[in-house]
Scaffold this active site. Structure first.
Site, PDB file in Angstrom:
ATOM      1  N   SER A 219     -20.618 -20.731   4.817  1.00  0.00           N
ATOM      2  CA  SER A 219     -20.268 -21.672   5.880  1.00  0.00           C
ATOM      3  C   SER A 219     -21.530 -21.933   6.693  1.00  0.00           C
ATOM      4  CB  SER A 219     -19.190 -21.045   6.775  1.00  0.00           C
ATOM      5  OG  SER A 219     -19.049 -21.723   7.999  1.00  0.00           O
TER       6      SER A 219
ATOM      7  N   TYR B   1     -15.360 -13.845  11.116  1.00  0.00           N
ATOM      8  CA  TYR B   1     -15.687 -14.978  10.263  1.00  0.00           C
ATOM      9  C   TYR B   1     -17.201 -15.135  10.130  1.00  0.00           C
ATOM     10  CZ  TYR B   1     -15.340 -19.676   8.251  1.00  0.00           C
ATOM     11  OH  TYR B   1     -15.437 -20.759   7.418  1.00  0.00           O
TER      12      TYR B   1
END
Length: 273
Positions: free
Chosen positions: A155, A173
């Site tokens: 990401s 995350y």
């Protein structure tokens, strides 16, 4: 003639979103698909996980391209389940040439009653699940001696901590997506001498159910500063999953035959800010 004729791809998170898009794009180029998804909700994630009907739609779209697909319900956090999913897929479809560690969750905006559990769930799916995905296939690919390609979905948060807050899920995350880069580099050093290339892709926001849901939408509406911090340099809001799939196609095809150990942003300039 497709770029992936005769190839088999092992893809996690394939029921919807980016995973479905990747399965379809690779099938368009001639690949057969071994598809895995959990199809089960996670208590710390407020939006619904994928469903059997969504996996069925992935199957329908791949078969419409005259490609074969084998599906398994399995949680990427469960190594034994992933090993079984991989082995059963190989038995049904054939040996794997391509691995896409795509499955992931996001807890942005979730009501976090237990930050420890939230952190652990994200690390489990987004990092341990990626290791499980690669590890069940890697030695077989080495032993086969036919090379191959592995792409792990990180990401923008795997290259930047920008936009993070104090919640366990959000911090998990960023940590997991950074960790995926470490896994990629470790696997690349092991596998590249065997002709197996390993890379990561780093998308900005993508129009999938992980992002386009009431929980994330409400959070961004109530926290406009988060939207500003997550803005891209290019005038792009959410990308289409196909934009990421096209980048992955480059990495897994002969177009990228000498590309390994690379962190490839598909981020509309997010990380240049």
């Amino acid at each position: 003639m497709g770029k992936l004729d005769g190839k088999v791809a092992f893809i996690t998170g394939a029921a919807r979103g980016q995973g479905r898009s990747h399965a379809i794009r690779l099938a368009q180029e001639g690949a057969d698909i071994i598809a895995v998804d959990s199809l089960t909700d996670i208590d710390t994630v407020d939006y619904p996980m994928s469903t059997q009907s969504e996996m069925d739609e992935t199957v329908n779209q791949v078969k419409a391209l005259n490609r074969r697909i084998h599906t398994t319900k399995a949680d990427v956090r469960d190594f034994a389940a992933m090993k079984s999913a991989y082995q059963n897929g190989v038995a049904a479809i054939g040996p794997v040439d391509i691995v896409l560690g795509n499955a992931g969750i996001c807890q942005l905006g979730s009501k976090e009653t237990d930050p420890v559990q939230s952190f652990g769930d994200v690390i489990g799916v987004n990092l341990i699940g990626v290791w499980n995905t690669v590890f069940v296939a890697a030695q077989d690919m080495v032993d086969r001696g036919a090379g191959g390609s592995i792409v792990l979905t990180s990401s923008t948060q795997g290259l930047s901590g920008r936009g993070a807050d104090g919640s366990g899920g959000v911090q998990g995350y960023a940590a997991a997506k950074h960790g995926v880069v470490g896994l990629m580099r470790s696997f690349a050093n092991w596998l590249s001498p065997h002709g197996i290339r390993v890379n990561t892709v780093h998308p900005t926001g993508v129009a999938t159910p992980m992002v386009e849901n009431n929980v994330v939408g409400k959070y961004l509406q109530e926290n406009p500063q988060a939207t500003q911090m997550a803005a891209n340099l290019m005038p792009v809001g959410l990308m289409d999953p196909a934009d990421v799939s096209n980048a992955i196609l480059y990495l897994v095809s002969d177009d990228g035959r000498y590309v390994t150990g690379v962190t490839l942003p598909v981020d509309a300039g997010f990380n240049a800010k």
